[in-house]
Design an enzyme around this catalytic site. Structure first.
Site, mmCIF file in Angstrom:
data_model
loop_
_atom_site.group_PDB
_atom_site.id
_atom_site.type_symbol
_atom_site.label_atom_id
_atom_site.label_comp_id
_atom_site.label_asym_id
_atom_site.label_seq_id
_atom_site.Cartn_x
_atom_site.Cartn_y
_atom_site.Cartn_z
ATOM 1 N N LYS A 213 -6.307 -15.603 55.555
ATOM 2 C CA LYS A 213 -6.813 -14.322 54.566
ATOM 3 C C LYS A 213 -6.558 -12.807 55.120
ATOM 4 O O LYS A 213 -5.420 -12.705 56.260
ATOM 5 C CB LYS A 213 -8.059 -13.327 54.872
ATOM 6 C CG LYS A 213 -9.379 -13.301 53.445
ATOM 7 C CD LYS A 213 -9.572 -14.758 52.624
ATOM 8 C CE LYS A 213 -10.453 -13.845 51.195
ATOM 9 N NZ LYS A 213 -11.045 -14.975 50.654
ATOM 10 N N GLY B 244 -25.647 -8.662 42.905
ATOM 11 C CA GLY B 244 -23.699 -7.863 42.698
ATOM 12 C C GLY B 244 -23.435 -8.834 41.714
ATOM 13 O O GLY B 244 -23.131 -9.773 41.556
ATOM 14 N N VAL B 245 -22.693 -8.111 40.485
ATOM 15 C CA VAL B 245 -23.033 -8.334 39.156
ATOM 16 C C VAL B 245 -21.346 -8.215 38.693
ATOM 17 O O VAL B 245 -21.079 -8.110 37.546
ATOM 18 C CB VAL B 245 -24.179 -8.131 37.849
ATOM 19 C CG1 VAL B 245 -25.434 -9.468 38.651
ATOM 20 C CG2 VAL B 245 -24.333 -7.018 38.020
ATOM 21 N N GLY B 246 -20.515 -7.726 39.796
ATOM 22 C CA GLY B 246 -19.053 -7.585 40.081
ATOM 23 C C GLY B 246 -18.351 -8.822 39.206
ATOM 24 O O GLY B 246 -18.759 -9.896 38.285
ATOM 25 N N LYS B 247 -17.211 -9.109 39.165
ATOM 26 C CA LYS B 247 -16.824 -10.405 39.051
ATOM 27 C C LYS B 247 -17.309 -11.300 38.606
ATOM 28 O O LYS B 247 -17.433 -12.034 37.661
ATOM 29 C CB LYS B 247 -14.810 -10.255 39.646
ATOM 30 C CG LYS B 247 -14.298 -9.422 38.944
ATOM 31 C CD LYS B 247 -12.643 -9.061 39.494
ATOM 32 C CE LYS B 247 -13.350 -9.243 41.130
ATOM 33 N NZ LYS B 247 -11.193 -8.958 41.514
ATOM 34 N N VAL B 248 -17.449 -12.120 39.723
ATOM 35 C CA VAL B 248 -18.170 -13.440 40.263
ATOM 36 C C VAL B 248 -19.513 -13.518 39.285
ATOM 37 O O VAL B 248 -20.225 -14.427 38.498
ATOM 38 C CB VAL B 248 -17.539 -14.505 41.290
ATOM 39 C CG1 VAL B 248 -18.087 -15.100 41.663
ATOM 40 C CG2 VAL B 248 -16.590 -14.057 41.988
ATOM 41 N N GLY B 249 -20.304 -12.182 39.995
ATOM 42 C CA GLY B 249 -21.503 -12.529 39.953
ATOM 43 C C GLY B 249 -21.593 -12.225 38.230
ATOM 44 O O GLY B 249 -23.513 -13.004 38.161
#
Length: 380
Positions: A88, A188-193
């Site tokens: 990473k 968390g509702v960004g890209k994945v959420g």
């Protein structure tokens, strides 16, 4: 640009630091690049993992994050049966303030200096457009946009994998994989959420969300107007009758203030390193909460990147991601059979594969990482 072997006192970051094969600090004064690349293991092959761009409270926090995330990638790739190790990278700084073409080109050169031992794509704070720029100076970045022949937006399969893992957890807990009618809280509702919410709504779940970003909340409610928005995570985790909690923001979501009051029966989310302290999973189990190890649930993205490395089309990668359902059930059933926590069961399965590969490597006299990274350079 300078790429320097990490020479700070490793003991400051705990005994687990010494599990890592290599930790590299990358600096470029002209562009302002400061990054850490951590290679946990290359026993199964070149280290595969994303690049995070984040403003850390300290350099020590950045190194610790890279160490923890890279270790998780080793276990994730091993559990999936992929012939890749774990690595990473973290770029230190606020991406909205310091992101630049020069910085990303310098980062590409830093990855290239490892000569294929580390293969990367985007993660929190980075985009496929960023990786397109970095790939101009590095052939080992398959996590680019689809228009340049890369893997494309890995959040698509990351969300789908979490959804399948959540269905498996429902099957294990309630005897029915359907999430229809279940109350699912998503932090968390960004890209994945955001994409996970879409799958849940389509399944008929009752979804409650929160996010620190008003823009992210507007985006998800525009797509799914029937969901419920609450003020913050402290409110969401106390939602009466919640069946599943999905942490999908940054790590450390399951901490001393969350675990004692969480109302959900199942935790299954996209965030990495969700357990904020070593005993958190044990404390959840004592309260009757089933925890799905994060690196089991959120593995869809790496399947997509690995597919891009080998020319696998998206539909086949999606089918492979769907099998995260079976992987999750395998982990949960082994935990029951051996009377251990799911996290321990997942670790044992992954460690068995990593250790077997390391032993075979030693017998062959091969060095870590093999030559696969160099062979792939012409393909990515």
């Amino acid at each position: 640009m300078s790429t320097l072997a990490f020479t700070a006192p490793l003991a400051a970051f705990g005994r687990e630091t010494f599990d890592h094969e290599q930790v590299v600090v990358c600096q470029d004064s002209r562009s302002g690049l400061r990054a850490v690349i951590a290679l946990h293991s290359t026993a199964l092959g070149p280290a595969l993992g994303g690049t995070r761009f984040h403003s850390y409270a300290s350099d020590e926090d950045a190194v610790t994050d890279a160490l923890n995330l890279s270790r998780g990638m080793s276990y994730k790739n091993a559990l999936l049966g992929l012939d890749y190790g774990g690595g990473k990278a973290v770029i230190i700084g606020d991406p909205e303030r310091i992101r630049s073409e020069d910085l990303l080109l310098a980062y590409g050169r830093a990855v290239a200096s490892l000569e294929g031992r580390f293969i990367t794509g985007c993660d929190a704070g980075t985009t496929t457009d960023d990786m397109d720029v970095a790939a101009r100076t590095c052939p080992w970045i398959p996590g680019r946009s689809s228009r340049t022949g890369g893997a494309g937006d890995t959040s698509i399969l990351a969300a789908y994998g979490v959804f399948q893992s959540m269905r498996a957890a429902a099957q294990h807990r309630w005897g029915d994989a359907s999430l229809g009618g279940k109350v699912v809280g998503v932090t968390g509702v960004g890209k994945v959420g955001r994409l996970l919410v879409g799958h849940l709504v389509e399944e008929g779940a009752r979804v409650v969300v929160t996010d620190v970003s008003d823009a992210a909340l507007r985006a998800v409610t525009d797509e799914c107007p029937g969901i419920t928005v609450v003020e913050d995570t402290a409110t969401l985790i106390r939602t009466p009758g919640m069946d599943v909690y999905a942490p999908c923001a940054l790590g450390g979501a399951l901490d001393g203030s969350t675990v004692p009051v969480l109302t959900a029966e199942v935790v299954c989310g996209a965030a990495n390193n969700q357990l904020a302290y070593p005993e958190a999973e044990h404390d959840l189990a004592d309260r009757g909460v089933l925890y799905v190890p994060d690196y089991v649930a959120n593995a869809g993205g790496v399947i997509q990147v690995a597919g891009a490395l080998h020319g696998t089309d998206f539909s086949r990668c999606r089918a492979q991601t769907e099998r995260i359902f079976d992987t999750t059930l395998t982990v949960l059933r082994r935990a029951d059979t051996e009377e251990i926590l799911p996290g321990t069961a997942a670790d044992r399965i992954a460690e068995e594969r990593i250790n077997a590969a390391a032993q075979a490597q030693a017998l062959r006299g091969a060095g870590p990482g093999s030559s696969l990274g160099s062979e792939l350079a012409g393909d990515v």
